[in-house]
Design a protein around this motif. Structure first.
Motif, short mmCIF file in Angstrom:
data_model
loop_
_atom_site.label_atom_id
_atom_site.label_comp_id
_atom_site.label_asym_id
_atom_site.label_seq_id
_atom_site.Cartn_x
_atom_site.Cartn_y
_atom_site.Cartn_z
N PRO A 186 0.83 -1.21 0.00
CA PRO A 186 0.00 0.00 0.00
C PRO A 186 0.86 1.26 0.00
CG PRO A 186 -0.82 -1.59 1.59
CD PRO A 186 0.49 -2.13 1.11
N GLY A 187 0.46 2.22 -0.79
CA GLY A 187 1.16 3.50 -0.84
C GLY A 187 2.38 3.53 -1.73
N THR A 188 2.68 2.43 -2.41
CA THR A 188 3.85 2.40 -3.30
C THR A 188 3.67 3.37 -4.46
OG1 THR A 188 4.33 0.09 -2.76
CG2 THR A 188 5.27 0.96 -4.80
N VAL A 189 4.68 4.16 -4.70
CA VAL A 189 4.68 5.09 -5.84
C VAL A 189 5.75 4.62 -6.81
CG1 VAL A 189 4.99 7.46 -6.62
CG2 VAL A 189 3.89 7.01 -4.40
N LEU A 190 5.34 4.17 -7.98
CA LEU A 190 6.29 3.68 -8.97
C LEU A 190 6.95 4.84 -9.70
CD1 LEU A 190 4.18 0.74 -10.48
CD2 LEU A 190 5.92 0.64 -8.70
N SER A 191 8.18 4.61 -10.15
CA SER A 191 8.93 5.64 -10.86
C SER A 191 10.01 4.97 -11.70
CB SER A 191 9.59 6.61 -9.85
OG SER A 191 10.61 5.95 -9.12
N GLU A 192 10.88 5.77 -12.28
CA GLU A 192 11.98 5.22 -13.07
C GLU A 192 12.94 4.40 -12.21
OE1 GLU A 192 12.59 5.43 -16.46
OE2 GLU A 192 10.51 6.11 -16.43
N ARG A 193 12.95 4.66 -10.90
CA ARG A 193 13.86 3.94 -10.01
C ARG A 193 13.14 3.03 -9.01
NH1 ARG A 193 19.17 5.65 -10.36
NH2 ARG A 193 19.41 6.74 -12.34
N VAL A 194 11.82 3.00 -9.08
CA VAL A 194 11.03 2.13 -8.21
C VAL A 194 10.05 1.36 -9.09
CG1 VAL A 194 9.42 1.99 -6.27
CG2 VAL A 194 11.18 3.77 -6.29
N VAL A 204 16.41 -3.08 -16.45
CA VAL A 204 17.85 -3.26 -16.33
C VAL A 204 18.52 -3.05 -17.68
CG1 VAL A 204 19.67 -4.97 -15.88
CG2 VAL A 204 17.72 -4.76 -14.31
N GLY A 205 17.91 -3.56 -18.74
CA GLY A 205 18.47 -3.36 -20.07
C GLY A 205 18.62 -1.90 -20.43
N GLU A 206 17.62 -1.09 -20.05
CA GLU A 206 17.69 0.34 -20.33
C GLU A 206 18.82 1.01 -19.54
OE1 GLU A 206 14.80 4.30 -19.98
OE2 GLU A 206 14.01 2.30 -19.54
N LEU A 207 18.98 0.62 -18.28
CA LEU A 207 20.05 1.20 -17.46
C LEU A 207 21.43 0.84 -18.03
CD1 LEU A 207 18.62 0.48 -13.90
CD2 LEU A 207 18.80 2.71 -15.00
N LEU A 208 21.58 -0.40 -18.45
CA LEU A 208 22.85 -0.82 -19.02
C LEU A 208 23.12 -0.13 -20.35
CD1 LEU A 208 22.69 -4.66 -18.24
CD2 LEU A 208 24.11 -2.95 -17.10
N THR A 210 22.07 2.82 -21.34
CA THR A 210 22.39 4.24 -21.15
C THR A 210 23.63 4.45 -20.29
OG1 THR A 210 20.88 4.34 -19.25
CG2 THR A 210 19.98 4.90 -21.43
N GLY A 211 24.16 3.38 -19.72
CA GLY A 211 25.34 3.52 -18.88
C GLY A 211 25.04 4.18 -17.54
N THR A 212 23.80 4.12 -17.09
CA THR A 212 23.42 4.73 -15.82
C THR A 212 24.08 3.99 -14.66
OG1 THR A 212 21.28 5.35 -16.75
CG2 THR A 212 21.48 5.37 -14.35
N PRO A 213 24.82 4.68 -13.82
CA PRO A 213 25.51 3.98 -12.73
C PRO A 213 24.52 3.48 -11.67
CG PRO A 213 25.79 6.36 -12.52
CD PRO A 213 25.13 6.13 -13.84
N VAL A 214 24.78 2.29 -11.16
CA VAL A 214 23.99 1.71 -10.08
C VAL A 214 24.97 1.29 -8.98
CG1 VAL A 214 22.46 -0.16 -9.36
CG2 VAL A 214 22.15 0.91 -11.60
N ARG A 215 24.90 1.98 -7.86
CA ARG A 215 25.80 1.70 -6.75
C ARG A 215 25.15 0.82 -5.69
NH1 ARG A 215 26.45 6.73 -8.66
NH2 ARG A 215 24.60 7.40 -7.50
N ARG A 216 23.82 0.94 -5.58
CA ARG A 216 23.11 0.09 -4.62
C ARG A 216 21.69 -0.14 -5.14
NH1 ARG A 216 23.27 2.65 0.69
NH2 ARG A 216 24.98 1.26 1.31
N SER A 236 24.40 -8.31 -13.04
CA SER A 236 24.31 -7.25 -14.05
C SER A 236 25.11 -6.02 -13.69
CB SER A 236 22.84 -6.86 -14.26
OG SER A 236 22.07 -7.96 -14.73
N PHE A 237 25.22 -5.74 -12.38
CA PHE A 237 25.93 -4.53 -11.92
C PHE A 237 27.07 -4.97 -10.98
CE2 PHE A 237 21.49 -3.25 -12.67
CZ PHE A 237 21.70 -2.33 -13.70
N PRO A 238 28.21 -5.34 -11.54
CA PRO A 238 29.30 -5.95 -10.76
C PRO A 238 29.95 -5.04 -9.72
CG PRO A 238 29.99 -5.53 -13.03
CD PRO A 238 28.53 -5.28 -12.98
N ASP A 239 29.63 -3.76 -9.74
CA ASP A 239 30.19 -2.85 -8.74
C ASP A 239 29.16 -2.42 -7.70
OD1 ASP A 239 32.75 -2.81 -9.93
OD2 ASP A 239 32.06 -1.34 -11.41
#
Length: 442
Positions: A186-194, A204-208, A210-216, A236-239
């Motif tokens: 309940p209350g979840t707000v979806l977005s580009e990062r949620v 994940v394919g889109e992030l890879l 565009t080279g968008t960094p994912v740290r966590r 997918s995000f080895p770092d």
């Protein structure tokens, strides 16, 4: 297939004997059963069936078609084999057609790759393309009365590319198989990062790309999809640090032992359907561990090995935040802030993350979402659940001759297999037989 027409022109079209709403594995299996019954039974050549699918083409959980993920049910529980092992729509017939039958046998497995099984479903759907209208979003179903009796339904659909145009198909019966929709807290707000894990691969394919960094990345959930998402993001995000948040102490292994698996046998549906309500509830609770919020042991062991290896190397990227819940989610620049509470102590930790993935399962679509006013014709029990006969036909108010069948959303009457592949072939045969027994072909 019925030619497109508007509301004023529907009388020019012959009445259908059945219109299927949705064309996933369940109604695909029904289409095959109808086709094969017509081909083998003299006098049924005029039986008219059509299926409507809102997607532009066939697709089944595309967002989770991870390259190395395997099916959790045997290939013998395909669209037809448990109903008719001689059918040429079987998974083995598909393999023979693709020139991979011997290669598959050499793998010595009952569980094909998920992408391969999806390709099998597409192969079967393509052979029945003449029965399906894709990009057909059903917007309403209207009862049609004659002499005080509801004898037909008008199924109204639209093409998202031409929203002003409507298509009407009149039918003696409908079969609703619209599948499941993502379940979110309940209350979840979806977005580009949620997002929900059903979008895992394209996101994940889109992030890879565009080279968008994912740290966590944070994954909420304790079932198979959650564990697969954790593993996929970790690779997918080895770092990046991947945090798995769930309320259990650890992932629960799926119970796929021979005796427990008998709950998925076709005969178990008869037992469940005829049982008293309290026995139904007990059976469901006892055997939740065969399907709900559980993980294959091989994946559990793989994730555990990964965590141990990272500890040995002194750089731990895979983090299990067990006995925990997400209490708050806020924005953090382009990412999110996730507050995680450790339940035994109430201690809270604030995580700055680039992704939050809800692997929180699915739920049946509400019948009213698909049927509109026709839903009012369906009788309900004292718990406000739809009453359904053994043949998967909804029990309706008097003077309704037209049929409403459900594929899915019947766990309360037919048991755990209501939304699963295990009895899809048998269920399709039962509905086909009921349709033919009740409906004189047009």
């Amino acid at each position: 297939m019925t030619t497109l027409h508007n509301d004023r022109e529907h009388d020019r079209e012959p009445v259908h004997d059945v219109v299927g709403i949705g064309f996933g594995p369940s109604n695909l299996a029904l289409a095959i059963a109808i086709r094969e019954r017509i081909a083998s039974t003299p006098g049924l050549e005029g039986f008219r069936a059509a299926f409507l699918e809102r997607q532009p083409h066939f697709g089944w959980h595309r967002g989770m078609l991870i390259d190395d993920a395997t099916m959790q049910v045997s290939f013998l529980k395909d669209l037809v084999t448990l109903r008719d092992p001689t059918s040429d729509f079987s998974f083995l017939s598909y393999l023979q057609d693709q020139g991979r039958l011997v290669d598959f046998l050499n793998q010595k497995t009952l569980y094909p790759l998920r992408i391969e099984f999806h390709d099998y479903l597409e192969w079967a759907a393509a052979r029945l393309a003449h029965l399906v209208e894709y990009s057909a979003d059903v917007v309403s179903v209207r009862p049609v009365t004659e002499d005080g009796e509801i004898r037909w339904f008008d199924v109204i659909s639209r093409d998202p590319a031409a929203p002003g145009r409507r298509t009407v198909r009149r039918t003696r019966a409908i079969v609703v198989a619209t599948g499941l929709e993502p379940h979110l807290p309940p209350g979840t707000v979806l977005s580009e990062r949620v997002w929900h894990n059903s979008e895992l691969l394209p996101r994940v394919g889109e992030l890879l790309h565009t080279g968008t960094p994912v740290r966590r990345a944070v994954v909420l959930g304790a079932g198979q999809s959650a564990a697969e998402a954790v593993d996929f993001l970790h690779r997918s995000f080895p770092d990046a640090e991947i945090c798995s948040v769930f309320a259990k102490y650890g992932y629960t292994p799926a119970d796929d032992s021979p005796f427990a698996n008998k709950i998925f046998d076709p005969e178990a549906v008869d037992v469940y359907f005829g049982a008293p309500r309290d026995v139904k509830r007990s059976l469901f609770d006892y055997h939740r561990g065969t399907n709900y919020s559980v993980v294959d042991m091989d994946l559990i062991q793989s994730l555990s090995r990964t965590m141990y290896q990272e500890k040995v190397r002194g750089r731990q990227r895979l983090r299990m935040m067990n006995v925990s819940r997400i209490r708050e989610v806020g924005t953090h620049g382009a990412g999110v802030r996730v507050t995680v509470e450790f339940l035994p102590t109430g201690e809270r930790e604030l995580l700055a993350a680039d992704l939050l993935v809800h692997a929180t399962g699915y739920q049946p679509r509400g019948l009213g979402d698909d049927l509109g006013e026709v839903g009012k014709l369906c009788l309900r029990d004292e718990e406000d659940l739809i009453q359904v006969g053994r043949d998967h036909r909804v029990v309706t108010v008097p003077k309704v001759a037209a049929g409403i069948y459900l594929q899915g959303g019947t766990e309360h009457t037919h048991g755990l297999t209501s939304t699963l592949l295990s009895t899809t072939a048998v269920r399709a045969g039962e509905i086909c037989s009921s349709l033919l027994a009740r409906t004189e072909p047009s």
